[in-house]
Design a protein around this motif. Structure first.
Motif, PDB file in Angstrom:
ATOM      1  N   ASP A  35     -30.783  14.314  59.888  1.00 17.53           N
ATOM      2  CA  ASP A  35     -30.027  13.795  58.746  1.00 17.53           C
ATOM      3  C   ASP A  35     -30.410  12.365  58.404  1.00 17.53           C
ATOM      4  O   ASP A  35     -30.507  12.000  57.238  1.00 17.53           O
ATOM      5  CB  ASP A  35     -28.522  13.873  59.018  1.00 17.53           C
ATOM      6  N   SER A  36     -30.630  11.530  59.421  1.00 18.73           N
ATOM      7  CA  SER A  36     -30.986  10.137  59.153  1.00 18.73           C
ATOM      8  C   SER A  36     -32.372  10.044  58.524  1.00 18.73           C
ATOM      9  O   SER A  36     -32.609   9.214  57.655  1.00 18.73           O
ATOM     10  CB  SER A  36     -30.914   9.302  60.424  1.00 18.73           C
ATOM     11  N   PHE A  37     -33.310  10.900  58.944  1.00 18.60           N
ATOM     12  CA  PHE A  37     -34.646  10.891  58.353  1.00 18.60           C
ATOM     13  C   PHE A  37     -34.583  11.387  56.914  1.00 18.60           C
ATOM     14  O   PHE A  37     -35.256  10.845  56.040  1.00 18.60           O
ATOM     15  CB  PHE A  37     -35.596  11.748  59.189  1.00 18.60           C
ATOM     16  N   ARG A  38     -33.772  12.405  56.654  1.00 22.21           N
ATOM     17  CA  ARG A  38     -33.597  12.893  55.280  1.00 22.21           C
ATOM     18  C   ARG A  38     -33.005  11.816  54.386  1.00 22.21           C
ATOM     19  O   ARG A  38     -33.408  11.652  53.244  1.00 22.21           O
ATOM     20  CB  ARG A  38     -32.684  14.115  55.273  1.00 22.21           C
ATOM     21  N   LEU A  39     -32.039  11.068  54.928  1.00 27.47           N
ATOM     22  CA  LEU A  39     -31.431   9.987  54.160  1.00 27.47           C
ATOM     23  C   LEU A  39     -32.475   8.922  53.815  1.00 27.47           C
ATOM     24  O   LEU A  39     -32.565   8.486  52.667  1.00 27.47           O
ATOM     25  CB  LEU A  39     -30.276   9.351  54.935  1.00 27.47           C
ATOM     26  N   LEU A  40     -33.289   8.527  54.788  1.00 25.09           N
ATOM     27  CA  LEU A  40     -34.336   7.535  54.529  1.00 25.09           C
ATOM     28  C   LEU A  40     -35.331   8.032  53.488  1.00 25.09           C
ATOM     29  O   LEU A  40     -35.696   7.300  52.562  1.00 25.09           O
ATOM     30  CB  LEU A  40     -35.066   7.174  55.811  1.00 25.09           C
ATOM     31  N   PRO A  96     -34.889  15.181  49.106  1.00 28.44           N
ATOM     32  CA  PRO A  96     -34.356  15.718  50.359  1.00 28.44           C
ATOM     33  C   PRO A  96     -32.854  15.946  50.241  1.00 28.44           C
ATOM     34  O   PRO A  96     -32.180  15.256  49.478  1.00 28.44           O
ATOM     35  CB  PRO A  96     -34.652  14.611  51.378  1.00 28.44           C
ATOM     36  N   PRO A  97     -32.302  16.907  50.979  1.00 29.64           N
ATOM     37  CA  PRO A  97     -30.865  17.179  50.870  1.00 29.64           C
ATOM     38  C   PRO A  97     -30.015  16.024  51.387  1.00 29.64           C
ATOM     39  O   PRO A  97     -29.917  15.788  52.581  1.00 29.64           O
ATOM     40  CB  PRO A  97     -30.676  18.441  51.717  1.00 29.64           C
ATOM     41  N   VAL A  98     -29.461  15.263  50.456  1.00 28.39           N
ATOM     42  CA  VAL A  98     -28.595  14.128  50.745  1.00 28.39           C
ATOM     43  C   VAL A  98     -27.334  14.332  49.901  1.00 28.39           C
ATOM     44  O   VAL A  98     -27.394  14.932  48.825  1.00 28.39           O
ATOM     45  CB  VAL A  98     -29.296  12.794  50.373  1.00 28.39           C
ATOM     46  N   ALA A  99     -26.216  13.810  50.362  1.00 25.15           N
ATOM     47  CA  ALA A  99     -24.960  13.947  49.617  1.00 25.15           C
ATOM     48  C   ALA A  99     -25.117  13.405  48.198  1.00 25.15           C
ATOM     49  O   ALA A  99     -25.704  12.339  47.986  1.00 25.15           O
ATOM     50  CB  ALA A  99     -23.841  13.212  50.343  1.00 25.15           C
ATOM     51  N   THR A 100     -24.603  14.148  47.243  1.00 25.77           N
ATOM     52  CA  THR A 100     -24.724  13.769  45.833  1.00 25.77           C
ATOM     53  C   THR A 100     -24.113  12.402  45.566  1.00 25.77           C
ATOM     54  O   THR A 100     -24.659  11.616  44.784  1.00 25.77           O
ATOM     55  CB  THR A 100     -24.059  14.836  44.944  1.00 25.77           C
ATOM     56  N   TRP A 133     -35.246  -4.792  48.768  1.00 27.00           N
ATOM     57  CA  TRP A 133     -33.860  -4.585  49.207  1.00 27.00           C
ATOM     58  C   TRP A 133     -33.790  -3.398  50.168  1.00 27.00           C
ATOM     59  O   TRP A 133     -33.091  -3.445  51.176  1.00 27.00           O
ATOM     60  CB  TRP A 133     -32.943  -4.340  48.019  1.00 27.00           C
ATOM     61  N   THR A 134     -34.532  -2.350  49.862  1.00 26.24           N
ATOM     62  CA  THR A 134     -34.520  -1.166  50.726  1.00 26.24           C
ATOM     63  C   THR A 134     -35.093  -1.474  52.100  1.00 26.24           C
ATOM     64  O   THR A 134     -34.524  -1.064  53.120  1.00 26.24           O
ATOM     65  CB  THR A 134     -35.308  -0.021  50.062  1.00 26.24           C
ATOM     66  N   VAL A 135     -36.186  -2.201  52.148  1.00 29.00           N
ATOM     67  CA  VAL A 135     -36.799  -2.552  53.436  1.00 29.00           C
ATOM     68  C   VAL A 135     -35.854  -3.434  54.246  1.00 29.00           C
ATOM     69  O   VAL A 135     -35.688  -3.237  55.461  1.00 29.00           O
ATOM     70  CB  VAL A 135     -38.171  -3.235  53.213  1.00 29.00           C
ATOM     71  N   VAL A 136     -35.225  -4.411  53.602  1.00 24.63           N
ATOM     72  CA  VAL A 136     -34.268  -5.272  54.301  1.00 24.63           C
ATOM     73  C   VAL A 136     -33.079  -4.447  54.803  1.00 24.63           C
ATOM     74  O   VAL A 136     -32.619  -4.626  55.935  1.00 24.63           O
ATOM     75  CB  VAL A 136     -33.793  -6.427  53.384  1.00 24.63           C
ATOM     76  N   ALA A 137     -32.582  -3.535  53.985  1.00 24.07           N
ATOM     77  CA  ALA A 137     -31.438  -2.705  54.392  1.00 24.07           C
ATOM     78  C   ALA A 137     -31.788  -1.818  55.574  1.00 24.07           C
ATOM     79  O   ALA A 137     -31.012  -1.708  56.529  1.00 24.07           O
ATOM     80  CB  ALA A 137     -30.969  -1.851  53.215  1.00 24.07           C
ATOM     81  N   VAL A 138     -32.963  -1.208  55.537  1.00 25.45           N
ATOM     82  CA  VAL A 138     -33.386  -0.354  56.651  1.00 25.45           C
ATOM     83  C   VAL A 138     -33.580  -1.199  57.908  1.00 25.45           C
ATOM     84  O   VAL A 138     -33.158  -0.809  59.002  1.00 25.45           O
ATOM     85  CB  VAL A 138     -34.663   0.429  56.293  1.00 25.45           C
ATOM     86  N   GLY A 139     -34.184  -2.368  57.759  1.00 26.14           N
ATOM     87  CA  GLY A 139     -34.374  -3.259  58.906  1.00 26.14           C
ATOM     88  C   GLY A 139     -33.056  -3.724  59.499  1.00 26.14           C
ATOM     89  O   GLY A 139     -32.876  -3.753  60.717  1.00 26.14           O
ATOM     90  N   LEU A 156     -27.577   2.718  52.719  1.00 27.16           N
ATOM     91  CA  LEU A 156     -27.524   3.611  53.875  1.00 27.16           C
ATOM     92  C   LEU A 156     -26.113   3.940  54.328  1.00 27.16           C
ATOM     93  O   LEU A 156     -25.935   4.649  55.316  1.00 27.16           O
ATOM     94  CB  LEU A 156     -28.292   2.964  55.030  1.00 27.16           C
ATOM     95  N   GLN A 157     -25.116   3.432  53.635  1.00 28.22           N
ATOM     96  CA  GLN A 157     -23.733   3.659  54.034  1.00 28.22           C
ATOM     97  C   GLN A 157     -23.323   5.108  53.748  1.00 28.22           C
ATOM     98  O   GLN A 157     -23.821   5.729  52.809  1.00 28.22           O
ATOM     99  CB  GLN A 157     -22.797   2.707  53.295  1.00 28.22           C
ATOM    100  N   PRO A 158     -22.412   5.635  54.550  1.00 32.25           N
ATOM    101  CA  PRO A 158     -21.941   7.011  54.312  1.00 32.25           C
ATOM    102  C   PRO A 158     -21.093   7.095  53.043  1.00 32.25           C
ATOM    103  O   PRO A 158     -20.676   6.087  52.480  1.00 32.25           O
ATOM    104  CB  PRO A 158     -21.112   7.326  55.560  1.00 32.25           C
ATOM    105  N   THR A 159     -20.829   8.317  52.624  1.00 32.04           N
ATOM    106  CA  THR A 159     -20.004   8.522  51.432  1.00 32.04           C
ATOM    107  C   THR A 159     -18.606   7.959  51.671  1.00 32.04           C
ATOM    108  O   THR A 159     -18.119   7.928  52.792  1.00 32.04           O
ATOM    109  CB  THR A 159     -19.894  10.021  51.098  1.00 32.04           C
ATOM    110  N   GLY A 160     -18.009   7.488  50.611  1.00 30.91           N
ATOM    111  CA  GLY A 160     -16.656   6.964  50.695  1.00 30.91           C
ATOM    112  C   GLY A 160     -16.550   5.517  51.138  1.00 30.91           C
ATOM    113  O   GLY A 160     -15.446   5.008  51.301  1.00 30.91           O
ATOM    114  N   THR A 161     -17.672   4.835  51.314  1.00 27.87           N
ATOM    115  CA  THR A 161     -17.640   3.427  51.703  1.00 27.87           C
ATOM    116  C   THR A 161     -17.427   2.595  50.441  1.00 27.87           C
ATOM    117  O   THR A 161     -18.303   2.508  49.587  1.00 27.87           O
ATOM    118  CB  THR A 161     -18.948   3.016  52.411  1.00 27.87           C
TER     119      THR A 161
END
Length: 187
Positions: A35-40, A96-100, A133-139, A156-161
């Motif tokens: 799931d984390s790889f799909r999210l990335l 990739p399958p990620v939450a809408t 921004w994406t690279v900084v967030a992933v780092g 990268l935060q989960p849904t509902g944050t």
């Protein structure tokens, strides 16, 4: 209708859309079971779409647009909204399958960052802002940095944050307004 076709050609919309589709489809195929790889991969697919299409936010001669008798603000706003819509659509359909909810939130925020990039850096370097921004967030996420986690790592935060949704919304609206009113950077 002819003006729309000329606008789309001058902004390289077809090339940007094809490039964005190719990136998202390839990343969608590469997504594994994690799931984390799909999210990335999903996030980098969204970054790819916004980066490729942001080049078209400036025409061949941005200075000419500033002197034109036409009001470009609504055209600019429509273009940014269309890029955001394409980004979300491709992320949901081909990525990739990620939450809408994550795809919509991140698509809005990244599109705003790309629009800010065009305004500040010009169309040639607009891709740097969402990518950085994406690279900084992933780092930051990999380093488990807690201080500004929701605001820095909103991608990268989960849904509902709530903080992540707020950050993405502010970036999306700010990018839309600044680019619509100011336009692309002139050299």
């Amino acid at each position: 209708m002819r003006l729309l076709v000329l606008y789309l050609r001058s902004r390289q919309v077809a090339a940007g859309a094809v490039g964005g589709i190719a990136c998202v489809v390839v990343l969608g195929v590469l997504a594994g079971d994690s799931d984390s790889f799909r999210l990335l991969l999903g996030i980098f697919g969204l970054v790819a779409v916004t980066s490729v299409t942001a080049v078209g936010l400036a025409g061949q001669d941005p200075a000419l647009e500033r002197t034109a008798a036409l009001d470009w603000r609504w055209r600019r706003a429509t273009h940014v909204v269309a890029i955001g819509g394409l980004t979300v659509l491709l992320g949901v359909v081909a990525g990739p399958p990620v939450a809408t909810e994550i795809v919509v939130r991140d698509g809005i925020g990244l599109t705003g960052l790309a629009a800010l990039g065009v305004t500040v850096l010009g169309s040639g370097l607009a891709w740097c802002v969402p990518m950085a921004w994406t690279v900084v967030a992933v780092g930051a996420r990999m380093a488990n940095e807690p201080p500004a986690a929701p605001l820095v790592t909103w991608l990268l935060q989960p849904t509902g944050t709530a903080a992540a949704s707020l950050a993405a919304g502010v970036l999306g609206i700010t990018g839309l307004l600044v680019y619509s009113l100011r336009g692309p950077r002139t050299q």
